[in-house]
Design an enzyme around this catalytic site. Sequence first.
Site, PDB file in Angstrom:
ATOM      1  CG  ASP A  83     -14.466 -11.304   6.348  1.00 27.82           C
ATOM      2  OD1 ASP A  83     -13.523 -11.001   7.568  1.00 27.82           O
ATOM      3  OD2 ASP A  83     -13.951 -10.288   5.540  1.00 27.82           O
ATOM      4  CE1 TYR A  86      -3.911  -1.949   0.431  1.00 31.88           C
ATOM      5  CE2 TYR A  86      -3.549  -2.637   2.222  1.00 31.88           C
ATOM      6  CZ  TYR A  86      -4.447  -2.404   1.003  1.00 31.88           C
ATOM      7  OH  TYR A  86      -5.375  -3.497   0.810  1.00 31.88           O
ATOM      8  CE1 TYR A 107      -9.252  -4.906   1.102  1.00 30.08           C
ATOM      9  CE2 TYR A 107      -9.342  -5.032   3.464  1.00 30.08           C
ATOM     10  CZ  TYR A 107      -8.257  -5.397   1.777  1.00 30.08           C
ATOM     11  OH  TYR A 107      -7.192  -6.108   1.241  1.00 30.08           O
TER      12      TYR A 107
HETATM   13  N1  PMP Z   1     -11.880  -9.249   5.565  1.00 25.19           N
HETATM   14  C1  PMP Z   1     -11.916  -7.668   6.432  1.00 25.19           C
HETATM   15  C2  PMP Z   1     -12.504  -7.425   7.234  1.00 25.19           C
HETATM   16  C3  PMP Z   1     -10.756  -7.354   6.773  1.00 25.19           C
HETATM   17  O1  PMP Z   1     -10.212  -6.169   7.577  1.00 25.19           O
HETATM   18  C4  PMP Z   1      -8.833  -7.902   6.651  1.00 25.19           C
HETATM   19  C5  PMP Z   1      -7.298  -7.175   6.139  1.00 25.19           C
HETATM   20  N2  PMP Z   1      -8.020  -5.806   6.595  1.00 25.19           N
HETATM   21  C6  PMP Z   1      -9.446  -8.885   5.289  1.00 25.19           C
HETATM   22  C7  PMP Z   1     -10.218  -9.750   5.546  1.00 25.19           C
HETATM   23  C8  PMP Z   1      -7.768  -9.437   4.976  1.00 25.19           C
HETATM   24  O2  PMP Z   1      -7.022 -10.048   5.794  1.00 25.19           O
HETATM   25  P1  PMP Z   1      -5.272  -9.856   5.246  1.00 25.19           P
HETATM   26  O3  PMP Z   1      -5.229  -8.242   4.751  1.00 25.19           O
HETATM   27  O4  PMP Z   1      -4.939 -11.205   6.448  1.00 25.19           O
HETATM   28  O5  PMP Z   1      -5.473 -10.356   3.749  1.00 25.19           O
END
Ligand code: PMP
Length: 425
Positions: free
Chosen positions: A236, A17, A144
Amino acid sequence: MQKTLSERDQAVIWHPYTQMQSAPAPVAIVRGEGALLFDEAGNTHLDATSSWWVNIHGHAHPHITARLAEQAARLHHVIFAGYTHEPAVALAEKLLPILPGTQQKLFYSDNGSTAVEVALKMTIQYWQNKGQRRTRLLAFHNAYHGDTFGAMSVSARSVFTRAFDPYLFEVTFLDLPGAGNIDALLAQVDQLADDTAAFIFEPLVQGAGGMVMYEAAWLDKLLAHCRRKGILLIADEIMTGFGRTGPDFAMHALQTGPDIITLSKGLTGGTVAMGVTTCTNEIYEAFLSDNKLHTLFHGHSFTANPLTCAIALASLELFLDPGCRQQRARIETRHRAYAETLAKRAEVKNVRMLGTILAFEVITPGQDSYINNLAGFLAQWFKERRVMLRPLGNTLYILPPYCITDGQLDQVYEAIDGLLEALPE
Ligand code: PMP
């Protein structure tokens, strides 16, 4: 002259990023303890966002270090197809019963994004194995779920995905539920239900989307309706899991239990990468078959690494200690008092909190976009004061490890007050 770590980094590293052309030299961290990180010059940096929302018990926690050392003396790694080991089984045994809903099987992977990939594959193939044509996936606008292609596909199309948009699969995006639109949303679900496989959502808080908070009651209503229509529910909890929103898991605030949960981040106390995808027996059993094509063909070289599992177990022990819940309650109380004073200030809007997460927007003269100039100013302000707050556009948030002390929380609040005094006209 000997080069600093930060200079050596710039010769060989490409950071996530980060626009490498204009990025300032990274801060080189050599040690961590509690909520503090120490740089190579001996300065301390206060970790107010848990190092990308992962850390829950503090850095280099002695209990986790001890468990890691014990496991390291015994077994580092073994292939996880056809073989198993104690830490993987013990972690699943301990974790499944404390999760929301009825989670009965656990699938290991490598990080949050892979946990999401596995969840999507489980739901897509579930319907195929059952011989039903349900192919559509639902997600929320502004979501996200990660940076791999499947996870990006179920995430909002944004500046982050723009280069890849033509390669992402189609997903139907819904508005977040609220009093004003719930009936329309239920009607939309009715329209889509016949061919919909699953709905993936971040319960209660959309993290990367700007710490957007929405109410459990409306989500519950929407999810209950999806359930009635046979749509599989993927919660999630990669960011919200392990106490961030108040209860142990955000879905504990709802009546409707998910069919699948994805976890990562706090799962290892923020120590090493690991993802898990849990599911009900109903889902698992759809993959049991004489037909080899009904197998879930997914795995990674380091699936269920024993060192990682031992760390996650150690972190879970700390998490289940009543002291952890007390720490979270303490942070929540402190945040609430600060949020009240913050809400009275003219420079901010939309002050909100949930559990140990406090968020608000700094009012900008220009557009509220991630790449506006204010974001750079905010980030630099806190970096110079060695308080690790990484704004999402003009959204500022505190998401601390639970071990942060009252004095350290005051430091964070004072840094924010200082920033608000110093905002450019
Ligand atoms: N889902 C959510 C809700 C997240 O906040 C994130 C990471 N910020 C992810 C999935 C992805 O996880 P990773 O960065 O470990 O791939």
